[in-house]
Design a protein around this motif. Structure first.
Motif, PDB file in Angstrom:
ATOM      1  N   PHE A 178       0.890  -1.155   0.000  1.00 21.47           N
ATOM      2  CA  PHE A 178       0.000   0.000   0.000  1.00 21.47           C
ATOM      3  C   PHE A 178       0.929   1.205   0.000  1.00 21.47           C
ATOM      4  O   PHE A 178       1.961   1.196   0.676  1.00 21.47           O
ATOM      5  N   SER A 179       0.576   2.238  -0.750  1.00 21.85           N
ATOM      6  CA  SER A 179       1.404   3.443  -0.832  1.00 21.85           C
ATOM      7  C   SER A 179       0.620   4.650  -0.362  1.00 21.85           C
ATOM      8  O   SER A 179      -0.595   4.717  -0.531  1.00 21.85           O
ATOM      9  N   GLU A 180       1.340   5.607   0.210  1.00 20.32           N
ATOM     10  CA  GLU A 180       0.715   6.845   0.671  1.00 20.32           C
ATOM     11  C   GLU A 180       1.689   7.998   0.473  1.00 20.32           C
ATOM     12  O   GLU A 180       2.849   7.923   0.883  1.00 20.32           O
ATOM     13  N   LYS A 181       1.217   9.068  -0.163  1.00 19.76           N
ATOM     14  CA  LYS A 181       2.036  10.269  -0.329  1.00 19.76           C
ATOM     15  C   LYS A 181       2.005  11.074   0.968  1.00 19.76           C
ATOM     16  O   LYS A 181       1.014  11.058   1.689  1.00 19.76           O
ATOM     17  N   TYR A 182       3.090  11.759   1.231  1.00 21.25           N
ATOM     18  CA  TYR A 182       3.156  12.645   2.391  1.00 21.25           C
ATOM     19  C   TYR A 182       4.140  13.766   2.103  1.00 21.25           C
ATOM     20  O   TYR A 182       4.940  13.688   1.173  1.00 21.25           O
ATOM     21  N   GLN A 183       4.081  14.795   2.914  1.00 18.76           N
ATOM     22  CA  GLN A 183       5.022  15.910   2.764  1.00 18.76           C
ATOM     23  C   GLN A 183       6.192  15.686   3.700  1.00 18.76           C
ATOM     24  O   GLN A 183       6.026  15.602   4.917  1.00 18.76           O
TER      25      GLN A 183
ATOM     26  N   GLU B  22       7.353  16.331  -1.614  1.00 14.99           N
ATOM     27  CA  GLU B  22       6.414  15.215  -1.504  1.00 14.99           C
ATOM     28  C   GLU B  22       7.160  13.905  -1.686  1.00 14.99           C
ATOM     29  O   GLU B  22       7.994  13.763  -2.573  1.00 14.99           O
ATOM     30  N   LYS B  23       6.862  12.950  -0.825  1.00 10.95           N
ATOM     31  CA  LYS B  23       7.482  11.623  -0.858  1.00 10.95           C
ATOM     32  C   LYS B  23       6.374  10.579  -0.812  1.00 10.95           C
ATOM     33  O   LYS B  23       5.201  10.894  -0.616  1.00 10.95           O
ATOM     34  N   VAL B  24       6.768   9.322  -0.944  1.00  8.37           N
ATOM     35  CA  VAL B  24       5.814   8.222  -0.874  1.00  8.37           C
ATOM     36  C   VAL B  24       6.357   7.178   0.100  1.00  8.37           C
ATOM     37  O   VAL B  24       7.539   6.837   0.072  1.00  8.37           O
ATOM     38  N   LEU B  25       5.499   6.700   0.993  1.00  5.56           N
ATOM     39  CA  LEU B  25       5.833   5.612   1.904  1.00  5.56           C
ATOM     40  C   LEU B  25       5.046   4.375   1.490  1.00  5.56           C
ATOM     41  O   LEU B  25       3.934   4.484   0.971  1.00  5.56           O
ATOM     42  N   GLU B  26       5.628   3.209   1.766  1.00  7.35           N
ATOM     43  CA  GLU B  26       4.964   1.953   1.418  1.00  7.35           C
ATOM     44  C   GLU B  26       5.010   0.985   2.594  1.00  7.35           C
ATOM     45  O   GLU B  26       5.940   1.002   3.390  1.00  7.35           O
TER      46      GLU B  26
ATOM     47  N   HIS C 155      -1.823  20.334  12.914  1.00  7.61           N
ATOM     48  CA  HIS C 155      -1.599  19.843  11.557  1.00  7.61           C
ATOM     49  C   HIS C 155      -2.763  18.928  11.177  1.00  7.61           C
ATOM     50  O   HIS C 155      -3.156  18.055  11.951  1.00  7.61           O
ATOM     51  N   LYS C 156      -3.323  19.108   9.997  1.00  7.31           N
ATOM     52  CA  LYS C 156      -4.526  18.380   9.578  1.00  7.31           C
ATOM     53  C   LYS C 156      -4.357  16.856   9.663  1.00  7.31           C
ATOM     54  O   LYS C 156      -5.188  16.171  10.257  1.00  7.31           O
ATOM     55  N   LEU C 157      -3.299  16.316   9.070  1.00 15.07           N
ATOM     56  CA  LEU C 157      -3.125  14.873   9.063  1.00 15.07           C
ATOM     57  C   LEU C 157      -2.907  14.334  10.470  1.00 15.07           C
ATOM     58  O   LEU C 157      -3.456  13.291  10.840  1.00 15.07           O
ATOM     59  N   THR C 158      -2.119  15.034  11.278  1.00 15.79           N
ATOM     60  CA  THR C 158      -1.891  14.587  12.651  1.00 15.79           C
ATOM     61  C   THR C 158      -3.196  14.569  13.430  1.00 15.79           C
ATOM     62  O   THR C 158      -3.467  13.640  14.188  1.00 15.79           O
TER      63      THR C 158
END
Length: 174
Positions: free
Chosen positions: A93-98, A104-108, A128-131
């Motif tokens: 599964f991949s997810e973009k993040y700042q 911008e990077k991608v974690l898997e 922070h919105k995501l947090t």
């Protein structure tokens, strides 16, 4: 944890970014190198959790590997890595993040390796919105005390002044 030390005393061992943009804003190497600091940090991280309710510990690339694996070992649990893009040779599964540098990077994460309901350890403020979304969905603990959160948000600890003034105490192995 020693009763003589402040609960978060180990945070003062982290050194500030001296290389400029593109690098993380602090380096925890001195914390990891100090047996007492590292032990107290891991103890603090696991305090809010019931080990019987934890199936697996997950760590994000970098510091998350060190802290996550240490927490997993202390709790006698398995450990799963969340990796940078293209490091895993299986379905992910991949997810973009700042990233901390603003890019911008991608974690898997491996698709078949994790259960739902994993708790989170964060250092970002709930502003922070995501947090905020993560802390509302999962049980969270913070590495820093709430009174230090403004310093984290500014990416500058008061203890960094020691480094700027050349007064950092390097006798931290005692």
């Amino acid at each position: 944890m020693s009763e003589k030390r402040d609960k978060h005393w180990y945070l003062s061992l982290m050194a500030p970014n001296q290389k400029g943009p593109g690098f993380a804003w602090l380096d925890p190497s001195r914390l990891y190198a100090n047996q007492k600091a590292f032990r107290d940090c891991v103890t603090h991280l696991i305090q809010p959790y019931d080990p019987n309710e934890i199936d697996l510990v997950v760590g994000i690339d970098g510091a998350g590997f060190i802290l996550g694996a240490s927490v997993a070992t202390r709790l006698n649990k398995g450990f799963l890595t969340i990796r940078k893009e293209h490091c895993l040779c299986v379905k992910t599964f991949s997810e973009k993040y700042q990233h901390h540098s603003g890019g911008e990077k991608v974690l898997e994460i491996r698709q078949d390796a994790f259960p739902e309901g994993i708790a989170v350890i964060a250092i970002e403020s709930n502003t922070h919105k995501l947090t905020k979304e993560i802390t509302e969905k999962y049980k969270c603990t913070h590495l820093v005390p709430s009174e230090m959160q403004p310093e984290v948000d500014k990416q500058y600890f008061e203890s960094f002044k020691k480094f700027e003034e050349g007064k950092a105490d390097f006798a931290y192995f005692k």
